[in-house]
Enzyme design. Structure first.
Site, PDB file in Angstrom:
ATOM      1  N   LYS A  86       0.843  -1.189   0.000  1.00  0.00           N
ATOM      2  CA  LYS A  86       0.000   0.000   0.000  1.00  0.00           C
ATOM      3  C   LYS A  86       0.883   1.245   0.000  1.00  0.00           C
ATOM      4  CE  LYS A  86      -3.923   1.930   2.633  1.00  0.00           C
ATOM      5  NZ  LYS A  86      -4.826   1.693   3.803  1.00  0.00           N
ATOM      6  N   SER A 161      -9.698   1.654   2.742  1.00  0.00           N
ATOM      7  CA  SER A 161      -8.829   2.463   1.900  1.00  0.00           C
ATOM      8  C   SER A 161      -7.781   1.653   1.140  1.00  0.00           C
ATOM      9  CB  SER A 161      -8.121   3.506   2.766  1.00  0.00           C
ATOM     10  OG  SER A 161      -7.292   2.881   3.742  1.00  0.00           O
ATOM     11  N   SER A 185     -10.051  -0.849   6.883  1.00  0.00           N
ATOM     12  CA  SER A 185      -9.455  -0.630   5.561  1.00  0.00           C
ATOM     13  C   SER A 185      -8.709  -1.825   4.987  1.00  0.00           C
ATOM     14  CB  SER A 185      -8.514   0.580   5.603  1.00  0.00           C
ATOM     15  OG  SER A 185      -9.256   1.765   5.736  1.00  0.00           O
TER      16      SER A 185
END
Length: 500
Positions: A86, A161, A185
């Site tokens: 990420k 996210s 997330s």
């Protein structure tokens, strides 16, 4: 040699078995992975940056060690395995943008501990993955560089996210990725994309080098298509780090009890979650089906109450924005971040840089946090939110005195279409079942349990473990995996397809 387009859909064990048998080299794994990303990611937009040179260097080290006669097991649990990160995780020499214009030009001068540990475990670093800006979102629609698309339906969101991390695995681009979870997330995009997604107990994985959203809530965890792959990744990244005072010593093999089954385990079911307003019938039915499967396998279902969980959303949207406001103050156009040109005074430069560098959702949370921490307001909201946090933590502790694991929905619905949820408050409700676990600090994960009857989209069951007993939820997840099978690659991307 395996097809260059299959490495991303292979398990960790399968890749390592092929390497050990000489069916292909680590360099071929790396090159095949980038070929696959080049062919398919234009449709998904999971990656913001790829790191081919770094992956080939790591592959060369694995191949040299094997050529020298070393056993693959000596090289680490992720030796020869492509891994993506990420884009809030620093990796030396790469851009770490948090999907924000504010950090568009920022190049990492160091590597986050969680990333470094995958490299020490022999992983091949393949790149940085799209996300909601600064992890503020539940759909990856707030990324300044365009949204990621759900490989199961390109008209739908992958969740957020950590949407890029989930979509990359679901599309068969890579077998393992890392994400971060502040209020859901990891688990919510795992559910939306139909893959295994684990948020371990707070403190199991170091947060050093991960750009902070809510420092008391953030935790790093893996995405994979099998429970074993997720557990192997946790083995690689967990444990005490002197650079993160919240990290804990974790002398645990997360793979050790995956084959033990659930006979004799007590699985908690929370009636208030299953009867919650907004929970769709297709999600409720699939989670109820999973509970019945566990009972058939010998587990005992026990109803438990979490009386203060209904206040979790209110507490989170006090605590989260307050911590975000504090953490994002450093991005001031002087020390870090986008600098708006043409200003003659520092105040004007500072104001314009933050106004133009941050997107709408980031500005919303910064302003909310600023208000909540202001004089006369702090005592009214922030302190009571911390009190609610204590009550929620106590609720979970009491529940786990009588059960080994909790089964619940991950999200109230399956993946929604782009633009379908425009109201921020409605978007926040996407995390209604996940937020309380971050507040309490327990481990939680999403385990795919098939497709919803109405939408045909993936549904995940949430498994929650007592603090630092994450093996409990992994054991239950492995039992469900034996029933439902490993998470498949999304159909339009399976067998080398590029999602046309």
């Amino acid at each position: 040699m395996a097809s260059s387009q299959t490495f991303g859909s292979m398990s960790v064990r399968a890749i390592q078995a092929g390497l050990a048998a000489g069916e292909f080299s680590a360099a071929e794994v790396a090159r095949g992975t980038f070929e696959r990303i080049g062919a398919a990611d234009a449709r998904v937009h999971a990656f913001l940056e790829t790191t081919e040179a770094a992956a080939l260097e790591a592959a060369a080290r694995v191949d040299a060690a094997l050529a020298a006669g070393r056993d693959l097991s000596e090289l680490g649990p992720l030796a020869g395995v492509p891994v993506g990160y990420k884009d809030n995780m620093n990796l030396l020499g790469t851009h770490t943008t948090c999907s924000s214009r504010m950090l568009e030009s920022y190049v990492s001068p160091y590597t986050a501990t969680c990333v470094a540990r995958t490299l020490e475990a022999g992983a091949l670093p393949v790149g940085k993955l799209n996300m909601d800006e600064f992890a503020f979102g539940s759909s990856t629609e707030t990324s300044a560089f365009g949204p990621t698309r759900n490989p199961w339906d390109l008209d739908r969101v992958p969740g957020g996210s950590s949407g890029g991390s989930a979509a990359a695995v679901a599309a068969g681009l890579v077998p393992v990725t890392l994400g971060s979870d502040t209020g859901g997330s990891i688990r919510q995009p795992g559910s939306f994309c139909g893959i295994v997604a684990v948020k371990p107990t707070y403190g199991v994985v170091s947060r050093y080098g991960v750009v902070a959203f809510g420092s008391s809530l953030d935790q790093v965890g893996p995405f994979a298509r099998t429970v074993e792959d997720a557990a192997l990744t946790l083995n690689a990244i967990s444990g005490r780090d002197e650079l993160d005072c919240t990290s804990q010593e974790v002398a645990v093999d997360f793979t050790a009890n995956l084959a033990e089954g659930v006979r004799g385990m007590r699985i908690g079911v929370v009636p208030a979650f299953m009867d919650a307003a907004g929970l769709t019938s297709e999600v409720r039915d699939k989670v109820a089906e999973a509970a019945a499967k566990l009972e058939e396998l010998g587990a005992e279902l026990v109803e438990v109450e979490l009386p203060n969980a209904q206040a979790a959303m209110s507490a989170y949207y006090v605590l989260g924005p307050c911590e975000a406001f504090s953490n994002l103050a450093r991005f001031d156009s002087v020390r870090y971040g986008y600098c708006d040109p043409g200003h003659k005074d520092l105040g004007g430069q500072y104001e314009a840089s933050r106004a133009n560098g941050f997107g709408p959702e980031a500005r919303r949370r910064i302003m909310l946090g600023s208000y909540l921490l202001s004089a006369g307001v702090y005592d009214k909201y922030y302190y009571p939110a911390q009190q609610v946090r204590t009550l929620i933590t106590q609720d979970y502790a009491r529940a786990f005195e009588q059960i080994d694991c909790i089964l619940a929905p991950v999200a109230p619905r399956t993946a929604f279409r782009f633009g379908e949820i425009a109201d921020p408050t409605e978007m926040y409700l996407s995390d209604m079942f996940t937020i309380s676990i971050n507040i309490a600090g327990n481990g939680g994960m999403s385990m795919p349990i098939g497709l919803g009857a109405e939408t045909g989209m993936p549904v995940g069951a949430q498994l929650v473990a007592p603090a630092f007993r994450d093996k409990n939820m992994l054991r239950v997840a492995a039992a469900l995996e034996a029933v439902y099978g490993p998470a498949p690659v999304a159909p339009d991307f399976a067998d080398g397809k590029a999602g046309e």
